[in-house]
Design an enzyme around this catalytic site. Structure first.
Site, PDB file in Angstrom:
ATOM      1  N   ASN A  69       5.617  10.033  18.728  1.00 43.14           N
ATOM      2  CA  ASN A  69       6.458   8.883  19.056  1.00 43.14           C
ATOM      3  C   ASN A  69       7.034   8.355  17.745  1.00 43.14           C
ATOM      4  O   ASN A  69       6.306   7.779  16.941  1.00 43.14           O
ATOM      5  CB  ASN A  69       5.606   7.820  19.754  1.00 43.14           C
ATOM      6  N   TRP A  70       8.323   8.569  17.569  1.00 42.11           N
ATOM      7  CA  TRP A  70       8.937   8.167  16.304  1.00 42.11           C
ATOM      8  C   TRP A  70       9.254   6.671  16.240  1.00 42.11           C
ATOM      9  O   TRP A  70       9.657   6.169  15.194  1.00 42.11           O
ATOM     10  CB  TRP A  70      10.218   8.988  16.071  1.00 42.11           C
ATOM     11  N   LYS A  71       9.129   5.986  17.368  1.00 39.12           N
ATOM     12  CA  LYS A  71       9.431   4.541  17.396  1.00 39.12           C
ATOM     13  C   LYS A  71      10.833   4.311  16.818  1.00 39.12           C
ATOM     14  O   LYS A  71      11.696   5.164  17.000  1.00 39.12           O
ATOM     15  CB  LYS A  71       8.344   3.755  16.660  1.00 39.12           C
ATOM     16  N   HIS A  93       4.580   1.172  26.340  1.00 38.90           N
ATOM     17  CA  HIS A  93       3.940   1.161  25.015  1.00 38.90           C
ATOM     18  C   HIS A  93       3.593  -0.281  24.640  1.00 38.90           C
ATOM     19  O   HIS A  93       4.330  -1.211  24.976  1.00 38.90           O
ATOM     20  CB  HIS A  93       4.888   1.775  23.983  1.00 38.90           C
ATOM     21  N   GLU A 112       3.928  -1.873  22.038  1.00 34.57           N
ATOM     22  CA  GLU A 112       4.977  -2.591  21.299  1.00 34.57           C
ATOM     23  C   GLU A 112       6.033  -3.154  22.240  1.00 34.57           C
ATOM     24  O   GLU A 112       6.606  -4.211  21.983  1.00 34.57           O
ATOM     25  CB  GLU A 112       5.584  -1.648  20.246  1.00 34.57           C
ATOM     26  N   GLU A 128      -4.117   3.768  24.147  1.00 33.23           N
ATOM     27  CA  GLU A 128      -3.823   3.383  22.768  1.00 33.23           C
ATOM     28  C   GLU A 128      -4.387   1.982  22.511  1.00 33.23           C
ATOM     29  O   GLU A 128      -3.752   0.984  22.866  1.00 33.23           O
ATOM     30  CB  GLU A 128      -2.312   3.362  22.527  1.00 33.23           C
ATOM     31  N   GLY A 153      -1.112   2.026  14.013  1.00 33.50           N
ATOM     32  CA  GLY A 153      -0.501   1.763  12.712  1.00 33.50           C
ATOM     33  C   GLY A 153      -1.420   1.099  11.706  1.00 33.50           C
ATOM     34  O   GLY A 153      -0.969   0.626  10.665  1.00 33.50           O
ATOM     35  N   SER A 197      -3.488   5.737  15.168  1.00 37.34           N
ATOM     36  CA  SER A 197      -3.924   6.258  13.858  1.00 37.34           C
ATOM     37  C   SER A 197      -4.484   7.680  13.914  1.00 37.34           C
ATOM     38  O   SER A 197      -5.424   8.000  13.190  1.00 37.34           O
ATOM     39  CB  SER A 197      -4.924   5.297  13.213  1.00 37.34           C
ATOM     40  N   GLY A 225       1.952   8.343  16.262  1.00 43.85           N
ATOM     41  CA  GLY A 225       3.055   7.552  15.738  1.00 43.85           C
ATOM     42  C   GLY A 225       3.424   8.005  14.334  1.00 43.85           C
ATOM     43  O   GLY A 225       4.083   9.032  14.145  1.00 43.85           O
ATOM     44  N   GLY A 226       2.965   7.253  13.344  1.00 36.34           N
ATOM     45  CA  GLY A 226       3.358   7.483  11.948  1.00 36.34           C
ATOM     46  C   GLY A 226       3.270   8.923  11.479  1.00 36.34           C
ATOM     47  O   GLY A 226       4.189   9.433  10.819  1.00 36.34           O
TER      48      GLY A 226
HETATM   49  P1  13P Z   1       0.179   5.363  14.912  1.00 36.84           P
HETATM   50  O1  13P Z   1      -0.174   6.830  15.079  1.00 36.84           O
HETATM   51  O2  13P Z   1       1.202   5.128  13.861  1.00 36.84           O
HETATM   52  O3  13P Z   1      -1.031   4.522  14.816  1.00 36.84           O
HETATM   53  O4  13P Z   1       0.933   4.931  16.292  1.00 36.84           O
HETATM   54  C1  13P Z   1       0.348   5.240  17.503  1.00 36.84           C
HETATM   55  C2  13P Z   1       1.325   4.953  18.573  1.00 36.84           C
HETATM   56  O5  13P Z   1       1.626   3.803  18.849  1.00 36.84           O
HETATM   57  C3  13P Z   1       1.932   6.079  19.285  1.00 36.84           C
HETATM   58  O6  13P Z   1       2.618   5.669  20.415  1.00 36.84           O
END
Ligand code: 13P
Length: 256
Positions: free
Chosen positions: A12-14, A99, A101, A169, A175, A214, A235-236
């Protein structure tokens, strides 16, 4: 892992990624070619601006492309929103809904997330339905109650193992570099599996439950080796092709 369930490693590149990042998508699309692709599915969810070009880049790759959100209605006066039909029209096959966020930034409720998953299904998209507790909820001992409510409210009745993926999650792990213990992940996923099996019978037994928060190359094998963890939502670490591919390749050992 769950017997007879094909794991999914999803990125997920957000709100990251411009045309300059297409090289990363190309590298991931190349990197997932090979024998492991028969055993593990891979997916990347770049921002909507890159969806169409991303699917073109993946023409000859097993890498699937998905979106990060969709509107809950088919079309209309919703400036800035993107419909499930538009996502499918870009040849994308998946969409993340709910999600944390979006739940936080846009105050999305379980009912709204469910409606998004339903319209995703009507457009033949796989809905990746995200749920997870906050730090306060975990500290208050309410994790399983929160997961139960979110799962029941966000996953539509028409969910099947083919059209729905659940992503657990924990909000406090996203993050932050923090992850729950193996025992905590095992407990949450076993609980979700039991809830899904109770509601959806065999479909719930086979529905994939991803862990997200993470996930890195260094912890991927430990996390993805846990019972009822059927992949990762990254994510990251998915922004760098080497890191995403290292996470994907953790399954070389796990499926050996
Ligand atoms: P991180 O891997 O950056 O913690 O993000 C997880 C995430 O929210 C994937 O949707």
């Amino acid at each position: 892992m769950t017997p007879n369930v094909t794991p999914l490693v999803a990125g997920n590149w957000k709100m990251h990624g411009t045309r300059a990042s297409l090289d990363q998508i190309k590298a991931i699309a190349e990197g997932v070619k090979g024998p492991l692709a028969a055993k593990v599915q891979s997916l990347l969810c770049p921002p909507a601006t890159l969806l169409y070009v991303a699917t073109a880049l993946c023409d000859d790759s097993p890498l699937a492309i998905g979106a990060q959100d969709c509107h809950e209605t088919a079309s209309g006066a919703h400036t800035g929103d993107i419909s499930a039909e538009m996502i499918a029209d870009c040849f994308a096959t998946h969409v993340i809904v709910g999600h944390s966020e979006r739940r936080t930034d846009h105050e999305e409720s379980d009912a709204l997330v469910r409606a998004k998953a339903e319209i995703a299904h009507r457009n033949d998209l796989v809905a990746i339905v995200c749920i997870g507790e906050t730090e306060a909820e975990r500290k208050g001992g309410r994790t399983l109650d929160v997961l139960k409510t979110q799962l029941a409210g966000s996953v539509p009745d028409g969910a099947t193992a083919a059209n729905t993926v659940v992503a657990y999650e924990p909000v406090w792990a996203i993050g932050t570099g923090l992850t729950p213990t193996v025992a905590d992940v095992a407990e949450a996923h076993a609980f979700l599996r039991a809830e899904l099996a109770r509601r959806f019978a065999g479909e719930g037994v086979a529905m994939r439950i991803l862990y997200g928060g993470s996930v890195k190359p260094g912890n991927a094998k430990d996390l993805m080796g846990i019972d009822n963890v059927d992949g990762a939502l990254v994510g990251g670490a998915s922004l760098k092709s080497e890191d995403f591919l290292a996470i994907y390749r953790a399954y070389e050992d796990l499926t050996a």
